[in-house]
Design a protein around this motif. Sequence first.
Motif, PDB file in Angstrom:
ATOM      1  N   LEU A  25      -2.771   8.584  11.882  1.00  0.00           N
ATOM      2  CA  LEU A  25      -3.746   9.498  11.894  1.00  0.00           C
ATOM      3  C   LEU A  25      -5.298   8.985  12.092  1.00  0.00           C
ATOM      4  O   LEU A  25      -6.025   9.445  12.768  1.00  0.00           O
ATOM      5  CB  LEU A  25      -3.992  10.141  10.243  1.00  0.00           C
ATOM      6  N   ALA A  26      -5.347   7.717  11.646  1.00  0.00           N
ATOM      7  CA  ALA A  26      -6.685   6.996  11.867  1.00  0.00           C
ATOM      8  C   ALA A  26      -6.813   6.748  13.391  1.00  0.00           C
ATOM      9  O   ALA A  26      -7.831   6.977  14.092  1.00  0.00           O
ATOM     10  CB  ALA A  26      -6.681   5.931  11.287  1.00  0.00           C
ATOM     11  N   TYR A  27      -5.550   6.433  14.209  1.00  0.00           N
ATOM     12  CA  TYR A  27      -5.746   6.154  15.349  1.00  0.00           C
ATOM     13  C   TYR A  27      -6.045   7.275  16.202  1.00  0.00           C
ATOM     14  O   TYR A  27      -6.922   7.244  17.241  1.00  0.00           O
ATOM     15  CB  TYR A  27      -4.292   5.676  15.976  1.00  0.00           C
ATOM     16  N   LYS A  28      -5.659   8.631  15.950  1.00  0.00           N
ATOM     17  CA  LYS A  28      -6.046   9.965  16.429  1.00  0.00           C
ATOM     18  C   LYS A  28      -7.581  10.271  15.988  1.00  0.00           C
ATOM     19  O   LYS A  28      -7.849  11.778  15.997  1.00  0.00           O
ATOM     20  CB  LYS A  28      -4.943  11.068  15.846  1.00  0.00           C
ATOM     21  N   LYS A  29      -8.054   9.297  15.095  1.00  0.00           N
ATOM     22  CA  LYS A  29      -9.582   9.840  14.767  1.00  0.00           C
ATOM     23  C   LYS A  29      -9.552  10.754  13.687  1.00  0.00           C
ATOM     24  O   LYS A  29     -10.615  11.472  13.409  1.00  0.00           O
ATOM     25  CB  LYS A  29     -10.470  10.187  15.832  1.00  0.00           C
ATOM     26  N   ARG A  30      -8.316  11.107  13.009  1.00  0.00           N
ATOM     27  CA  ARG A  30      -8.224  11.944  11.880  1.00  0.00           C
ATOM     28  C   ARG A  30      -8.598  11.173  10.875  1.00  0.00           C
ATOM     29  O   ARG A  30      -7.703  11.093   9.636  1.00  0.00           O
ATOM     30  CB  ARG A  30      -7.039  12.696  11.843  1.00  0.00           C
ATOM     31  N   HIS A  31      -9.624  10.704  10.367  1.00  0.00           N
ATOM     32  CA  HIS A  31      -9.849   9.733   9.468  1.00  0.00           C
ATOM     33  C   HIS A  31     -10.000  10.221   8.052  1.00  0.00           C
ATOM     34  O   HIS A  31      -9.559   9.574   7.069  1.00  0.00           O
ATOM     35  CB  HIS A  31     -11.236   8.881   9.628  1.00  0.00           C
ATOM     36  N   ALA A  32     -10.373  11.358   8.054  1.00  0.00           N
ATOM     37  CA  ALA A  32     -10.510  11.917   6.753  1.00  0.00           C
ATOM     38  C   ALA A  32      -9.220  12.361   6.340  1.00  0.00           C
ATOM     39  O   ALA A  32      -8.990  12.159   4.863  1.00  0.00           O
ATOM     40  CB  ALA A  32     -11.359  13.453   6.783  1.00  0.00           C
ATOM     41  N   GLU A  33      -8.270  12.706   6.977  1.00  0.00           N
ATOM     42  CA  GLU A  33      -6.762  12.749   6.591  1.00  0.00           C
ATOM     43  C   GLU A  33      -6.098  11.210   6.333  1.00  0.00           C
ATOM     44  O   GLU A  33      -5.230  11.347   5.536  1.00  0.00           O
ATOM     45  CB  GLU A  33      -6.128  13.656   7.700  1.00  0.00           C
ATOM     46  N   ALA A  34      -6.411  10.340   6.899  1.00  0.00           N
ATOM     47  CA  ALA A  34      -5.805   9.069   6.919  1.00  0.00           C
ATOM     48  C   ALA A  34      -6.179   8.308   5.685  1.00  0.00           C
ATOM     49  O   ALA A  34      -5.500   7.667   4.824  1.00  0.00           O
ATOM     50  CB  ALA A  34      -6.200   8.196   8.220  1.00  0.00           C
ATOM     51  N   LEU A  35      -7.541   8.391   5.320  1.00  0.00           N
ATOM     52  CA  LEU A  35      -8.053   7.507   3.916  1.00  0.00           C
ATOM     53  C   LEU A  35      -7.275   7.908   2.972  1.00  0.00           C
ATOM     54  O   LEU A  35      -6.721   6.973   2.143  1.00  0.00           O
ATOM     55  CB  LEU A  35      -9.470   7.921   3.900  1.00  0.00           C
ATOM     56  N   PRO A  36      -7.202   9.186   2.301  1.00  0.00           N
ATOM     57  CA  PRO A  36      -6.439   9.249   1.113  1.00  0.00           C
ATOM     58  C   PRO A  36      -4.822   8.791   1.316  1.00  0.00           C
ATOM     59  O   PRO A  36      -4.319   8.074   0.207  1.00  0.00           O
ATOM     60  CB  PRO A  36      -6.210  10.727   0.921  1.00  0.00           C
ATOM     61  N   LEU A  37      -4.259   8.787   2.257  1.00  0.00           N
ATOM     62  CA  LEU A  37      -2.796   8.168   2.444  1.00  0.00           C
ATOM     63  C   LEU A  37      -2.918   6.662   2.337  1.00  0.00           C
ATOM     64  O   LEU A  37      -2.184   6.124   1.696  1.00  0.00           O
ATOM     65  CB  LEU A  37      -2.257   8.687   3.718  1.00  0.00           C
ATOM     66  N   LEU A  38      -4.125   5.978   3.177  1.00  0.00           N
ATOM     67  CA  LEU A  38      -3.882   4.724   3.205  1.00  0.00           C
ATOM     68  C   LEU A  38      -4.592   4.207   1.950  1.00  0.00           C
ATOM     69  O   LEU A  38      -3.845   3.177   1.282  1.00  0.00           O
ATOM     70  CB  LEU A  38      -5.084   4.426   4.190  1.00  0.00           C
ATOM     71  N   THR A  39      -5.298   4.789   1.215  1.00  0.00           N
ATOM     72  CA  THR A  39      -5.792   4.471  -0.217  1.00  0.00           C
ATOM     73  C   THR A  39      -4.464   4.687  -1.116  1.00  0.00           C
ATOM     74  O   THR A  39      -4.287   3.791  -1.964  1.00  0.00           O
ATOM     75  CB  THR A  39      -6.749   5.199  -0.720  1.00  0.00           C
ATOM     76  N   GLY A  40      -3.660   5.686  -1.113  1.00  0.00           N
ATOM     77  CA  GLY A  40      -2.712   5.873  -1.875  1.00  0.00           C
ATOM     78  C   GLY A  40      -1.537   4.457  -1.752  1.00  0.00           C
ATOM     79  O   GLY A  40      -1.093   4.225  -2.718  1.00  0.00           O
ATOM     80  N   ALA A  41      -1.319   4.287  -0.501  1.00  0.00           N
ATOM     81  CA  ALA A  41      -0.375   3.179  -0.074  1.00  0.00           C
ATOM     82  C   ALA A  41      -0.947   1.781  -0.732  1.00  0.00           C
ATOM     83  O   ALA A  41      -0.220   1.134  -1.337  1.00  0.00           O
ATOM     84  CB  ALA A  41      -0.402   2.993   1.266  1.00  0.00           C
ATOM     85  N   LEU A  42      -2.230   1.548  -0.608  1.00  0.00           N
ATOM     86  CA  LEU A  42      -2.872   0.401  -1.140  1.00  0.00           C
ATOM     87  C   LEU A  42      -2.656   0.311  -2.590  1.00  0.00           C
ATOM     88  O   LEU A  42      -2.335  -0.754  -3.516  1.00  0.00           O
ATOM     89  CB  LEU A  42      -4.466   0.218  -0.984  1.00  0.00           C
ATOM     90  N   GLU A  43      -3.050   1.407  -3.426  1.00  0.00           N
ATOM     91  CA  GLU A  43      -2.700   1.533  -4.871  1.00  0.00           C
ATOM     92  C   GLU A  43      -1.352   1.298  -5.281  1.00  0.00           C
ATOM     93  O   GLU A  43      -1.080   0.667  -6.365  1.00  0.00           O
ATOM     94  CB  GLU A  43      -3.284   2.978  -5.453  1.00  0.00           C
ATOM     95  N   LYS A  44      -0.391   1.720  -4.588  1.00  0.00           N
ATOM     96  CA  LYS A  44       0.741   1.557  -4.959  1.00  0.00           C
ATOM     97  C   LYS A  44       1.324   0.277  -4.709  1.00  0.00           C
ATOM     98  O   LYS A  44       2.218  -0.434  -5.681  1.00  0.00           O
ATOM     99  CB  LYS A  44       1.815   2.471  -4.368  1.00  0.00           C
ATOM    100  N   ARG A  45       0.839  -0.403  -3.713  1.00  0.00           N
ATOM    101  CA  ARG A  45       1.255  -1.588  -3.335  1.00  0.00           C
ATOM    102  C   ARG A  45       0.784  -2.761  -4.225  1.00  0.00           C
ATOM    103  O   ARG A  45       1.134  -3.967  -4.397  1.00  0.00           O
ATOM    104  CB  ARG A  45       0.803  -2.058  -1.975  1.00  0.00           C
ATOM    105  N   LYS A  46      -0.543  -2.410  -4.945  1.00  0.00           N
ATOM    106  CA  LYS A  46      -1.196  -3.268  -5.800  1.00  0.00           C
ATOM    107  C   LYS A  46      -0.104  -3.525  -6.827  1.00  0.00           C
ATOM    108  O   LYS A  46      -0.027  -4.465  -7.538  1.00  0.00           O
ATOM    109  CB  LYS A  46      -2.410  -2.575  -6.481  1.00  0.00           C
TER     110      LYS A  46
END
Length: 889
Positions: free
Chosen positions: A454-475
């Motif tokens: 999604l970030a590659y397609k410049k859909r950053h607003a949609e991408a960030l919650p997913l990426l942040t969620g992945a980061l929190e789980k991986r912590k």
Amino acid sequence: HPLPGSRYDAKGRGGVGGVGAAGAAGTAGAVGAGVGIGVGMAAAATAPVATNAVTAAEATPAALAGFGHLGKVTHKIHKGIGKFTNDFIDTVDAAFDGVIDGDLFHPRANNIASAVRSSLKGSENSEVNAFGLSMVHLERENHRTALNQLDEVQSSAALMADPNVRSQMVEHLMRIGDAAFEAQKFAVATDAYEKIFSIYYEEQKDIDVDGGRTLQLAIKGCIRCHKKLALEEERKDEYLKAIHHRNRIYQLLHTNKRTIPACQQLIMIAFLHGQLEQYKESADVLSDAIRRLFQGVQSFDLMPKDRISLLIRCYHMRAICYAKQQLWNKAFEQYDEALPLIAREEGMNSRDYNSALIHKSALLVTTGDYATALTTVNQYFKNVKDSLTVRQGLQLVDDGDHIMALDTLAAAHLKLGNVDKAIEAFEKKLAFVENVPKNDELKSATMHKLGCLLAYKKRHAEALPLLTGALEKRKYLYDTKSKFLFESSWAVAATSHSLGNSATALKEYGSLLEKINKIDDLPVDSVVIHNSAGKLFFDDGKIEKAIKAFKEALKSSESSRNMSSSLKADIRLNLANSLSAKGDIVASLKMYDEVLAMDSIQGTKEYYLTLYNQSLTVLKDGDLEETKLLLGEIIASRSKSAKGFKGNAYITLGNIALSEGNTNDALQHFESALKIFSNDPEELASGTQAKKSMAMTYSSLGLYDDAISTLEEAVEKLSQPNVEGKTFHLLKADLWSSMSRVHQQRGDIAAAKNFSKLALQNYKDSALGYGENHPITLRNTSNLAVILLREAEGLPKDKSKPIIDAAKFEMEGALQKFIALNDMWTYRLDVASLKTNLGFVAVWQGKPKKARKLLRQIQEIEVPETHPLVGRIGILEQRVEKLEKSKSK
């Protein structure tokens, strides 16, 4: 007119290095995310099967190397072979139960001693004593000792030559074996049964007291014991020991000519070799199984049905083994053998057929045949759609295979350039894994990869919650040095930067830079990390940190053989821009020359971008004629690559003409720029810059109404519903700031103050603006304070005092924040300007000592002789001297 030292991309938008740290262009082709998210991140999102795993999440060709093997869906052999091996382990067990009929265990006699005496009548004393002692120990459940008591008899050739002794030995061994098995002493039971087997076969003695029934019972007991021991070793991951037991089971079954159970054991042995990553040995064992299944069978059509399912499994497993060894043609041959066979026997909607179909499609992605892979995996999804099983709420294949199918679908679409279809596939995968038990690892990897796409397609607003969620789980899943945690931090940092969330981006980049030398096998190249961090620091006004980061990136890139020339050029250009922003003109011009001399960028957009940025630095140095020559080269070029910079070149020439008093030339240049930008709807930002420059030209001519109407027209276009994002938010602030200056020149201080406040509000916005501590925000804070001082002029002291106090408060706050940036050279003129204004406030307040102190501090700052600030400092000095004289009287 852009701030001196800023970099503009092909569309004229600002930001060091082109499109910012999370730009979709990904000029670096970086290992993790490209420059910004980039193509590299998209590649990392769906990497299909590679040579070390048979899944659609492992193949990452160099052309799309990236984010680096981030969050792989790795299916080891035990997940690949295991998924269809485990489902027939129970079948194997059932087969054993069928082989071993119910009367393996003899009921224990109520009086073992009595039975012994009855059975030993007529025997010699030595063997009678041995048999008797053995049974006594057996009654006490000393099974190993009972077995050992018989060793002396069995080792005596003379005694064992007696058929009666042999018969008694077999009977006693059987009792020990049965009793030991019942007591779950499987090693003792195995030894007892094996001794019986050796008496019958290895010593080749003729014993047929019961028509061979005892021998069959011994073989069955032996098989069952080896099976129990194999399972124990498998539970302990002692696969070599398990293979030893499975081989013995196979030999016993082979001896008894039990083809199906024997082949089942060969498949289990192949599986265990796979667990040890001994794929050649696994394939060889499977070949043996296939040969045995074909024994006595002339063709597929004549193959017994109970052998076909095993044959299918052998082909499927052997395909995986060949894939592991990169024997691609052999692997495809296995699928070509298996698929028609499965379709004939089980149908195209069967589990086995679709599992093989999915694995073949994944293999096709690995070998680069993406179109065929897409056709193949789509056949599976068509079968899912048509399947009665699915309509009844059941799955056509198991979870692992379905996930592999979605990965393969995404990978094939991505490799064929259809990123939107790849995103759809990952959205389906994310919805599917929600229902998979214990899914945190799988879900976090899926969220990360989908966010990257999604970030590659410049859909950053949609991408960030997913990426942040992945980061929190991986912590919670991994330790702090995990590469999965690292790649998630990188993705969140880059995407946050793209959305203008500097606080989050700086936090994550800080974490990355701390860990960068502590993690082996970085999923993102350190060059890319330093380069992107430098861009963020530049955008946040931290020029010294930006320079340090770019120098680290440049140092690492020069020692790398595999680094792309475009990334090296990008790093040098970023460093040149940062040096220019700092005011180190000589160093920046030298770096620009190095970039322009690189063969890899000749005639490219990067070349003309560098040329344009160099012209801004030369202009900053005051060399107007050299600046005109550089801009003229861009305008005169017929290259398509230069087209995106011609409009900005005209704007800069217009600003130069305006500074020289040639307003007519200035307006012509601005009109030329507008003609270029008006033909491209994507050039709204650049067209806005041209209109702003034209408006300020009107204002310099005293045409205030024309200036204001031009600025209002530009603001109106930026206020349309479809125009959103940080770039346009800041452009609107810039227009309001310009509107404030026009009203100041017109003498309308009230309107100037209102527009200055509007501009400052946008600049301070932490989400879409620069935030409160950014240099541009601080400059506009200072501008508003100056307007307040002008407003206070001419007012009675009781009315002007609160206004001046408010202005003083704002200026002192801005001054402290500039000093806190810890880069006095870069912001020396800002500091000098603020201290000059505070000096005027001190004079107004009648404080000569404070004014003189500020003046001394200002005089220690290096201000260019041609800078307008020099005149204001001179006026301040005159007023301080006048105040001092008045106070001394």
